[in-house]
Design an enzyme around this catalytic site. Structure first.
Site, PDB file in Angstrom:
ATOM      1  CD  GLU A  86      -0.747   4.576 -11.626  1.00  0.00           C
ATOM      2  OE1 GLU A  86      -0.192   4.607 -10.520  1.00  0.00           O
ATOM      3  OE2 GLU A  86      -1.763   5.255 -11.898  1.00  0.00           O
ATOM      4  CG  ASP A  95       0.812   1.478  -9.675  1.00  0.00           C
ATOM      5  OD1 ASP A  95       1.316   2.423 -10.268  1.00  0.00           O
ATOM      6  OD2 ASP A  95      -0.373   1.463  -9.282  1.00  0.00           O
ATOM      7  CD  GLU A 124       1.768   2.601  -4.925  1.00  0.00           C
ATOM      8  OE1 GLU A 124       1.820   3.822  -4.756  1.00  0.00           O
ATOM      9  OE2 GLU A 124       0.730   1.928  -4.785  1.00  0.00           O
ATOM     10  CG  HIS A 138       0.406  -2.296  -4.008  1.00  0.00           C
ATOM     11  ND1 HIS A 138      -0.817  -2.835  -3.706  1.00  0.00           N
ATOM     12  CD2 HIS A 138       0.165  -1.375  -4.979  1.00  0.00           C
ATOM     13  CE1 HIS A 138      -1.758  -2.264  -4.454  1.00  0.00           C
ATOM     14  NE2 HIS A 138      -1.178  -1.388  -5.240  1.00  0.00           N
ATOM     15  NE  ARG A 141      -7.286  -5.223 -14.882  1.00  0.00           N
ATOM     16  CZ  ARG A 141      -7.532  -4.218 -15.720  1.00  0.00           C
ATOM     17  NH1 ARG A 141      -6.729  -3.165 -15.750  1.00  0.00           N
ATOM     18  NH2 ARG A 141      -8.560  -4.279 -16.545  1.00  0.00           N
ATOM     19  CD  GLU A 142      -6.012  -3.620  -6.137  1.00  0.00           C
ATOM     20  OE1 GLU A 142      -6.636  -4.681  -6.366  1.00  0.00           O
ATOM     21  OE2 GLU A 142      -6.558  -2.497  -6.112  1.00  0.00           O
TER      22      GLU A 142
END
Length: 315
Positions: free
Chosen positions: A128, A130, A132, A145, A156-157
């Protein structure tokens, strides 16, 4: 997702999770962004491709009439009210590509809402990538995000504020995904790079085809000020808009790629398959991360007391 964060952010430790469902508490006050000139991302070559058509390229997956394709397939809108949100996904699956989408986010008091735009494979060990967008009170900045999952593992933000109002007009959010790296860009300016470090034991999304997904939904139990600010349903319905989808990508169907053996589609020159950031692009990336990054898992020593993830020390 949501150390060495700005002092106005409080981060609580949390386990690995499936995004778009549950996140850690994030507490942040508003900050005033500088208005700075942002040059465009320099790439090795320019690819020209016509914008996609939402009727041809996507299908609405949920929302009971709250998602609509308009203007002969040139515009798509998602809406959220107290009963339900809405979402859509691509008809095609992709294994590597350069994906562009223009979004105009929920305006006004968007607190409690989340607009998610991401690539995702199927199964329990999914991959995935992302974007957001976490809503906020009127006048306070959105939180952008980002996360990368490989083989079902995320954590892994990186999070950012933006240098413009993402609700006033459409802006382009891009994902470059090739065998060497993933680059997140906003209006052509890179904000994050995740390199393939399999040689160091770090998994990388490279073998599972992914669809493009997007949804608008209520997450007021965590999305704004750690859930302390709830969605104002008097302001509903909330609406996010999409246009100018474009994909220079390898379509995966019936177990094979439209690109063959790591070759680009005939309609492109294929530079995105080996594209990397040049020195000027790294300067822009550094500028964004210095001025607008508000969380980086690679600096959160409290969250990883056993040691930061391997990619943090080798990237």
């Amino acid at each position: 997702m949501p150390s060495q964060l700005l002092s106005f952010i409080t981060i609580l430790p949390f386990p690995d999770f499936t995004p778009h469902k549950t996140f850690t508490d994030i507490s942040m006050a508003s900050s005033t962004s500088m208005l700075l000139f942002v040059p465009f991302l320099l790439i090795s070559s320019v690819m020209v491709a016509s914008a996609g058509n939402f009727n041809q390229d996507f299908k609405i997956t949920w929302g009971d009439g709250r998602a609509n394709i308009l203007n002969d397939g040139q515009l798509l809108t998602l809406s959220l009210d107290k009963t339900s949100g809405s979402g859509f996904e691509s008809k095609n699956e992709y294994l590597f590509g350069k994906i562009d989408m223009q979004l105009k986010l929920v305006a006004g008091n968007s607190a409690g809402t989340v607009t998610a735009y991401y690539l995702k494979s199927e199964g329990s060990t999914w991959d995935e990538i992302d974007f957001e967008f976490l809503g906020n009170l009127s006048g306070n900045p959105y939180t952008l995000h980002t996360n990368v999952f490989s083989q079902g593992k995320g954590n892994r933000e990186q999070q950012f504020h933006l240098w413009f109002d993402p609700t006033a007009d459409f802006h382009t959010y891009s994902i470059l995904w090739n065998p060497q790296r993933i680059v997140f860009s906003v209006d052509g300016t890179p904000i994050r790079e995740f390199k393939n470090q399999e040689s160091n034991g770090v998994s990388f999304p490279k073998s599972q085809a992914m669809r493009i997904h997007s949804s608008l939904w209520n997450a007021d139990d965590w999305a704004t000020m750690g859930g302390r600010v709830k969605t104002d349903w008097n302001a509903a319905p909330f609406t996010a808009s999409y246009r100018n989808f474009n994909a220079e990508a390898c379509v995966w169907a019936s177990g094979s790629s439209s690109c063959g053996s790591r070759s680009a589609p005939a309609s492109t020159n294929g530079d995105w398959l080996s594209q990397e950031l040049d020195s000027a692009s790294y300067e822009k990336l550094s500028w964004v991360q210095k001025n607008y990054m508000i969380y980086n898992y690679c600096t959160d020593v409290n969250r990883f007391p056993q040691g930061l993830p391997v990619e943090c020390s080798t990237s």
